[in-house]
Scaffold this motif. Structure first.
Motif, PDB file in Angstrom:
ATOM      1  N   THR A 282       0.850  -1.187   0.000  1.00  0.00           N
ATOM      2  CA  THR A 282       0.000   0.000   0.000  1.00  0.00           C
ATOM      3  C   THR A 282       0.885   1.236   0.000  1.00  0.00           C
ATOM      4  OG1 THR A 282      -0.106   0.088   2.425  1.00  0.00           O
ATOM      5  CG2 THR A 282      -1.794  -1.230   1.277  1.00  0.00           C
ATOM      6  N   PRO A 283       0.380   2.387  -0.436  1.00  0.00           N
ATOM      7  CA  PRO A 283       1.214   3.591  -0.487  1.00  0.00           C
ATOM      8  C   PRO A 283       1.796   3.982   0.868  1.00  0.00           C
ATOM      9  CG  PRO A 283      -0.765   3.907  -1.790  1.00  0.00           C
ATOM     10  CD  PRO A 283      -0.940   2.602  -1.079  1.00  0.00           C
ATOM     11  N   GLU A 284       1.058   3.763   1.953  1.00  0.00           N
ATOM     12  CA  GLU A 284       1.530   4.180   3.259  1.00  0.00           C
ATOM     13  C   GLU A 284       2.348   3.107   3.967  1.00  0.00           C
ATOM     14  OE1 GLU A 284      -1.651   4.289   2.315  1.00  0.00           O
ATOM     15  OE2 GLU A 284      -1.774   6.441   1.848  1.00  0.00           O
ATOM     16  N   GLY A 285       2.099   1.840   3.683  1.00  0.00           N
ATOM     17  CA  GLY A 285       2.752   0.779   4.430  1.00  0.00           C
ATOM     18  C   GLY A 285       3.866   0.073   3.702  1.00  0.00           C
ATOM     19  N   ALA A 289       8.060   3.561   1.293  1.00  0.00           N
ATOM     20  CA  ALA A 289       7.653   4.726   2.079  1.00  0.00           C
ATOM     21  C   ALA A 289       8.508   4.866   3.329  1.00  0.00           C
ATOM     22  CB  ALA A 289       6.172   4.606   2.436  1.00  0.00           C
ATOM     23  N   ARG A 290       8.785   3.766   3.998  1.00  0.00           N
ATOM     24  CA  ARG A 290       9.585   3.825   5.214  1.00  0.00           C
ATOM     25  C   ARG A 290      11.001   4.318   4.920  1.00  0.00           C
ATOM     26  NH1 ARG A 290       8.133  -1.867   8.374  1.00  0.00           N
ATOM     27  NH2 ARG A 290       5.847  -1.622   8.390  1.00  0.00           N
ATOM     28  N   GLN A 293      11.011   8.135   3.729  1.00  0.00           N
ATOM     29  CA  GLN A 293      10.777   9.056   4.842  1.00  0.00           C
ATOM     30  C   GLN A 293      11.982   9.144   5.774  1.00  0.00           C
ATOM     31  OE1 GLN A 293       7.101   7.931   6.792  1.00  0.00           O
ATOM     32  NE2 GLN A 293       5.979   7.876   4.844  1.00  0.00           N
ATOM     33  N   SER A 302       4.838  11.804  -3.735  1.00  0.00           N
ATOM     34  CA  SER A 302       3.520  11.247  -3.467  1.00  0.00           C
ATOM     35  C   SER A 302       3.126  11.296  -2.002  1.00  0.00           C
ATOM     36  CB  SER A 302       3.458   9.798  -3.977  1.00  0.00           C
ATOM     37  OG  SER A 302       3.715   9.746  -5.368  1.00  0.00           O
ATOM     38  N   GLY A 303       3.754  12.149  -1.237  1.00  0.00           N
ATOM     39  CA  GLY A 303       3.403  12.296   0.162  1.00  0.00           C
ATOM     40  C   GLY A 303       4.158  11.358   1.073  1.00  0.00           C
ATOM     41  N   SER A 304       3.772  10.085   1.051  1.00  0.00           N
ATOM     42  CA  SER A 304       4.421   9.104   1.925  1.00  0.00           C
ATOM     43  C   SER A 304       5.618   8.426   1.273  1.00  0.00           C
ATOM     44  CB  SER A 304       3.405   8.035   2.357  1.00  0.00           C
ATOM     45  OG  SER A 304       2.872   7.374   1.214  1.00  0.00           O
ATOM     46  N   TYR A 305       5.753   8.490  -0.022  1.00  0.00           N
ATOM     47  CA  TYR A 305       6.856   7.850  -0.741  1.00  0.00           C
ATOM     48  C   TYR A 305       7.144   8.672  -1.985  1.00  0.00           C
ATOM     49  CZ  TYR A 305       3.504   6.250  -4.207  1.00  0.00           C
ATOM     50  OH  TYR A 305       2.544   6.230  -5.194  1.00  0.00           O
TER      51      TYR A 305
END
Length: 474
Positions: A282-285, A289-290, A293, A302-305
């Motif tokens: 998922t885009p956040e998980g 993304a980790r 960030q 894309s915000g989180s990634y």
């Protein structure tokens, strides 16, 4: 000592080339009109050329060097290909005696040098044509596809075409998702030829580092104002391509094609295992993304990634290495049949593995985070397209001429990318041609006409640069 013996090339091959170039009747003539032995006359001619066109001697030496030392296929830079080339026959001049000091022979300045350069530094027409088509998709073909869909609201094919010129929301694979992966792949193919021409590994590595730094800086300029604060986006498409070429090129320089193959496998294994074990899709998980960030400074696209983030660079290095291996295969494969058959088979296998098999096992094809399945599917399609363009542009009798409009853009792909992102060609085209389109085209087709005019405007600019010999290289 004969001048020919001062070159590190076979004397008899040089003599054959020079006699062919300077004789009025290459099949029968043993002397050149005006008197003098053909061998001594050819020696005098080379002395003149060495004095007037110093770099020509380098090109001839490179042309006649043993192919195992050049790392090129038997058809590349061979003397036979030079003396039989159309560019050489066109540029050869035999005029009344003048300042050459050779009886019956004179040269127009630059004529023979131009022929040598054209024959010895020829590019793969297929590579330039495919790169040109790739860049054209973001230089106006996408806008034309949307304009056609707007002009044909009830047409299924127009809307299907427009859908292919937009990115997948998350999972899946569309034509537009392949634009920059294909360019990354082609950069690897091109490197397999350019790295072979470097004299030392240090020189090649330094060239890769400078190119990566230049592309990162250009990517910042395309992203927007270079403010160097938290609001600036550091990742970019050009930066991703530069870093992938740097990583892939170093692996090849250090360990050859085996190192490239191992590097691609390790990069794909690192990304695949990490994305499966340390996150979801998922885009956040997701793992991307980790990492972005934690490690990527500035704003994320894309915000989180970021779709050109840290882990995406690792995936792109694997894709670049697959392109480099494909280029090595083109250079060293035994024959044209072997090359033509192996590439489509390899491309089909990679596409099936990435697009059909891995998604069924729970590993989706996601362009935004460059999953392994996406990399393999993109590599498969890229290899198949390369094989197709090899047949169309390189093997076909008129392929090079037929693909010239694409090669004009492909030979200046960096310039095309920069001008289309820094100049609003849509607004410029509207200012120049809106009145003409209003007079000549129906109302519903005016958008498509303006989109087509924008493509022609971009191509005219690239053709002007090509005609004047201006090529942008990072």
């Amino acid at each position: 000592m004969s001048l020919f013996r001062s070159f590190a090339v076979p004397t008899h091959r040089f003599r054959a080339v020079m006699l062919h170039a300077f004789s009025r009747d290459p099949a029968t003539a043993q002397t050149i009109p005006g008197g003098g032995n053909a061998w001594s006359t050819a020696n005098a001619a080379v002395r003149f050329l060495f004095k007037e066109f110093f770099i020509l001697t380098v090109d001839w030496e490179r042309a006649a060097a043993p192919q195992e030392k050049r790392g090129a296929s038997s058809a590349d830079f061979a003397p036979a290909s030079i003396i039989n080339s159309a560019s050489f026959r066109k540029e050869r001049r035999l005029l009344p005696a003048a300042r050459t000091g050779v009886p019956g022979l004179v040269f127009r300045r630059g004529a023979v040098y131009t022929a040598a350069v054209n024959a010895t530094t020829s590019r793969l027409a297929s590579l330039d044509a495919l790169r040109g088509l790739d860049m054209l998709c973001i230089a106006g073909l996408d806008a034309l596809a949307f304009a056609l869909a707007e002009a044909n609201p009830g047409s299924g094919w127009a809307h299907a075409l427009a859908e292919q010129f937009s990115h997948s929301p998350w999972e899946g694979l569309r034509l537009y998702d392949l634009i920059f992966p294909l360019f990354t792949f082609l950069a690897g193919v091109s490197m397999s030829f350019s790295l072979a021409r470097r004299k030392t590994r240090r020189e090649a590595a330094w060239r890769l580092a400078r190119r990566a730094a230049a592309l990162i800086a250009l990517g910042w300029a395309v992203n927007g104002a270079v403010t160097l604060d938290a609001g600036m986006r550091c990742a970019s498409v050009l930066g991703l391509i530069g870093l992938s070429c740097f990583g892939g090129g170093l692996a090849y320089l250090l360990a050859g094609w085996r190192g490239a193959l191992a590097g691609a496998a390790l990069a794909l294994a690192f990304v695949g295992i990490g994305q499966c074990l340390y996150g979801d899709f998922t885009p956040e998980g997701c793992l991307n993304a980790r990492i972005d960030q934690a490690l990527l400074p500035g704003r994320l696209h894309s915000g989180s990634y970021d779709p050109e983030g840290v882990l995406c660079v690792v995936s792109s290095i694997a894709l670049n290495l697959l392109g480099l291996l494909s280029g090595c295969w083109l250079r060293h494969a035994a024959g044209p049949t072997q090359r033509a058959l192996a590439l489509p088979l390899a491309g089909g296998a990679l596409f099936c593995l990435g697009y059909l098999v891995l998604p069924q096992l729970g590993y989706p094809c996601v362009k935004n985070i460059w999953t392994v399945s996406f990399v393999l599917a993109s590599a498969g399609i890229s290899i198949a397209l390369l094989a197709l363009f090899r047949l169309l542009a390189d093997a076909a009798p008129l392929g090079a001429k037929a693909t010239f409009p694409l090669r004009v853009i492909g030979m200046n792909a960096l310039a095309c990318y920069l001008v289309t992102h820094l100049i609003d060609f849509g607004a410029l085209t509207h200012r120049l041609f809106a009145g003409v389109c209003r007079l000549l085209a129906p109302a519903e087709w005016q958008g498509a006409a303006l989109a087509a005019a924008s493509i022609l405007l971009v191509w005219a600019l690239m053709a002007s640069l090509h005609r004047h010999g201006v090529f942008f290289r990072a």
